[in-house]
Write a protein that holds these residues in place. Structure first.
Motif, short mmCIF file in Angstrom:
data_model
loop_
_atom_site.label_atom_id
_atom_site.label_comp_id
_atom_site.label_asym_id
_atom_site.label_seq_id
_atom_site.Cartn_x
_atom_site.Cartn_y
_atom_site.Cartn_z
N GLU A 151 0.81 -1.21 0.00
CA GLU A 151 0.00 0.00 0.00
C GLU A 151 0.84 1.27 0.00
O GLU A 151 0.38 2.34 -0.40
CB GLU A 151 -0.95 0.02 1.20
N GLU A 152 2.12 1.15 0.44
CA GLU A 152 2.99 2.32 0.43
C GLU A 152 3.28 2.81 -0.99
O GLU A 152 3.63 3.98 -1.19
CB GLU A 152 4.32 2.00 1.12
N ARG A 153 3.09 1.95 -1.97
CA ARG A 153 3.38 2.30 -3.37
C ARG A 153 2.14 2.80 -4.11
O ARG A 153 2.19 3.04 -5.31
CB ARG A 153 3.94 1.07 -4.10
N CYS A 154 1.04 2.96 -3.40
CA CYS A 154 -0.18 3.48 -4.03
C CYS A 154 0.09 4.89 -4.55
O CYS A 154 0.63 5.73 -3.82
CB CYS A 154 -1.33 3.50 -3.02
N PRO A 155 -0.29 5.18 -5.81
CA PRO A 155 -0.05 6.52 -6.36
C PRO A 155 -0.98 7.59 -5.80
O PRO A 155 -0.74 8.77 -5.99
CB PRO A 155 -0.28 6.32 -7.86
N VAL A 156 -2.04 7.18 -5.12
CA VAL A 156 -3.01 8.13 -4.57
C VAL A 156 -2.47 8.68 -3.25
O VAL A 156 -2.02 7.93 -2.39
CB VAL A 156 -4.37 7.47 -4.34
N ARG A 157 -2.54 9.99 -3.11
CA ARG A 157 -2.11 10.64 -1.87
C ARG A 157 -3.33 11.30 -1.23
O ARG A 157 -3.80 12.33 -1.69
CB ARG A 157 -1.02 11.67 -2.17
N ASP A 158 -3.85 10.65 -0.21
CA ASP A 158 -5.03 11.16 0.47
C ASP A 158 -4.96 10.80 1.94
O ASP A 158 -3.88 10.58 2.48
CB ASP A 158 -6.30 10.63 -0.20
N ASP A 159 -6.10 10.74 2.60
CA ASP A 159 -6.13 10.51 4.05
C ASP A 159 -6.20 9.03 4.44
O ASP A 159 -6.42 8.72 5.62
CB ASP A 159 -7.34 11.23 4.67
N ALA A 160 -6.02 8.13 3.49
CA ALA A 160 -6.16 6.70 3.79
C ALA A 160 -5.26 6.22 4.92
O ALA A 160 -5.73 5.51 5.82
CB ALA A 160 -5.92 5.87 2.53
N PRO A 161 -3.96 6.56 4.95
CA PRO A 161 -3.13 6.08 6.06
C PRO A 161 -3.64 6.54 7.43
O PRO A 161 -3.62 5.76 8.39
CB PRO A 161 -1.76 6.69 5.75
N ALA A 162 -4.11 7.77 7.52
CA ALA A 162 -4.62 8.28 8.79
C ALA A 162 -5.91 7.56 9.20
O ALA A 162 -6.14 7.28 10.38
CB ALA A 162 -4.87 9.79 8.70
N VAL A 163 -6.75 7.24 8.21
CA VAL A 163 -8.00 6.53 8.49
C VAL A 163 -7.69 5.11 8.99
O VAL A 163 -8.30 4.63 9.96
CB VAL A 163 -8.90 6.47 7.24
N GLU A 164 -6.74 4.44 8.34
CA GLU A 164 -6.38 3.10 8.81
C GLU A 164 -5.83 3.15 10.22
O GLU A 164 -6.11 2.28 11.05
CB GLU A 164 -5.37 2.44 7.87
N GLU A 165 -5.03 4.16 10.52
CA GLU A 165 -4.47 4.30 11.86
C GLU A 165 -5.58 4.45 12.90
O GLU A 165 -5.49 3.91 14.00
CB GLU A 165 -3.53 5.50 11.91
N LYS A 166 -6.63 5.18 12.56
CA LYS A 166 -7.76 5.34 13.47
C LYS A 166 -8.41 3.99 13.75
O LYS A 166 -8.84 3.71 14.88
CB LYS A 166 -8.78 6.32 12.91
N MET A 167 -8.52 3.13 12.73
CA MET A 167 -9.10 1.81 12.94
C MET A 167 -8.22 0.97 13.85
O MET A 167 -8.72 0.23 14.72
CB MET A 167 -9.33 1.11 11.60
N HIS A 168 -6.91 1.08 13.69
CA HIS A 168 -6.00 0.34 14.56
C HIS A 168 -6.07 0.83 16.00
O HIS A 168 -5.94 0.04 16.95
CB HIS A 168 -4.56 0.47 14.04
N ASP A 169 -6.26 2.13 16.18
CA ASP A 169 -6.28 2.70 17.53
C ASP A 169 -7.56 2.38 18.30
O ASP A 169 -7.58 2.46 19.53
CB ASP A 169 -6.11 4.22 17.46
N ALA A 170 -8.62 2.04 17.59
CA ALA A 170 -9.91 1.78 18.24
C ALA A 170 -9.99 0.35 18.76
O ALA A 170 -9.33 -0.56 18.24
CB ALA A 170 -11.05 2.03 17.26
N ASP A 171 -10.80 0.16 19.80
CA ASP A 171 -11.09 -1.20 20.27
C ASP A 171 -12.20 -1.83 19.43
O ASP A 171 -12.22 -3.04 19.23
CB ASP A 171 -11.53 -1.17 21.74
#
Length: 262
Positions: free
Chosen positions: A58-78
């Motif tokens: 996923e690090e090689r995805c050409p799209v630059r948007d908020d996806a990494p931050a959104v995934e991080e929120k899912m990881h941080d939640a119970d």
């Protein structure tokens, strides 16, 4: 408990109010922290279907948007609440863009320590179709789907229907809270075991075509001969036997197709 609500509605209407009702019930049961992620306010661009995430990560995805931050929120939640009204017998465009944007997680699941609640509202029909679809998505991503609620909210909803909807929301909220509190990992069903073995055959045999997937599965230990599932949870021996048969058949088919291409 940290709860992330991923809200697929473009407005704060019936689905948003239903999520708030779930929040109210859960707050009455214990200490919970809710965060609402309105997809209408998040920058998530449509998937381009380039397969870069599948092949190289996923690090090689050409799209630059908020996806990494959104995934991080899912990881941080119970726990995560996936909420979408029914639009055209399916999830909203916002929710579909969200799901497509994280397609790589279908290949490389990662949320096995998270619980999920599925929520949808419909004006007339389609709530079961949306819940079933969201359950497939969340389940393959690794979430333990603890509860689901689909309510019908036509214009001029009768008091009886409103009470029925409220009971559904309360029941789902209590089930979700209990699952989060107990933190037990449920044993996988037959379908989940079959998916595991089918994916294992694919990403092992097609390692050259999907190097990122192959590396991820190898790192997780899922390609080891003794691996029975994504986690160490006990697996029904019959389910395991069926899954291994499916895997054997899939491997033979892939090898035959590869030989025909040479």
């Amino acid at each position: 408990m940290k709860i992330l609500v991923i809200m697929g509605s473009p407005r704060k209407g019936n689905t948003y109010r239903a999520a708030q009702r779930i929040e109210d019930v859960m707050r009455s049961l214990g200490d919970v922290e809710f965060e609402y992620l309105m997809l209408s306010g998040v920058k998530l661009e449509p998937c381009r279907g380039c397969h870069a995430c599948f092949e190289w990560g996923e690090e090689r995805c050409p799209v630059r948007d908020d996806a990494p931050a959104v995934e991080e929120k899912m990881h941080d939640a119970d726990g995560v609440i996936f909420a979408s009204p029914v639009y055209g017998l399916n999830v909203t465009g916002l929710m579909k863009t969200f799901i497509d944007r994280f397609s790589y997680i279908f290949h490389r699941p990662r949320f096995f320590d998270k619980k999920a609640l599925l929520l949808t509202t419909a004006g007339a029909v389609g709530e079961k179709d949306v819940l079933d679809y969201l359950e497939d998505v969340a389940g393959i991503w690794g979430f333990d789907v603890a509860s689901r609620a689909g309510i019908v909210t036509p214009p001029g909803t009768t008091p009886k229907k409103a009470q029925e909807n409220d009971r559904k929301l309360e029941t789902a909220a209590r089930e979700f809270f209990r699952a989060l509190a107990e933190r037990k990992e449920r044993r996988p069903g037959l379908r989940s075991v079959i998916i595991f073995h089918g994916q294992r055959a694919t990403f092992d045999e097609l390692g050259d075509a999907f190097p990122a997937d192959h590396a991820y599965w190898k790192e997780q230990g899922w390609l080891d001969p003794g691996a029975r599932y994504y986690t160490s949870v006990p697996v029904n021996p019959l389910y395991d036997a069926v899954g291994r048969i499916v895997e054997w058949v899939a491997r033979r088919r892939i090898r035959r197709d590869l030989a025909a291409m040479r």
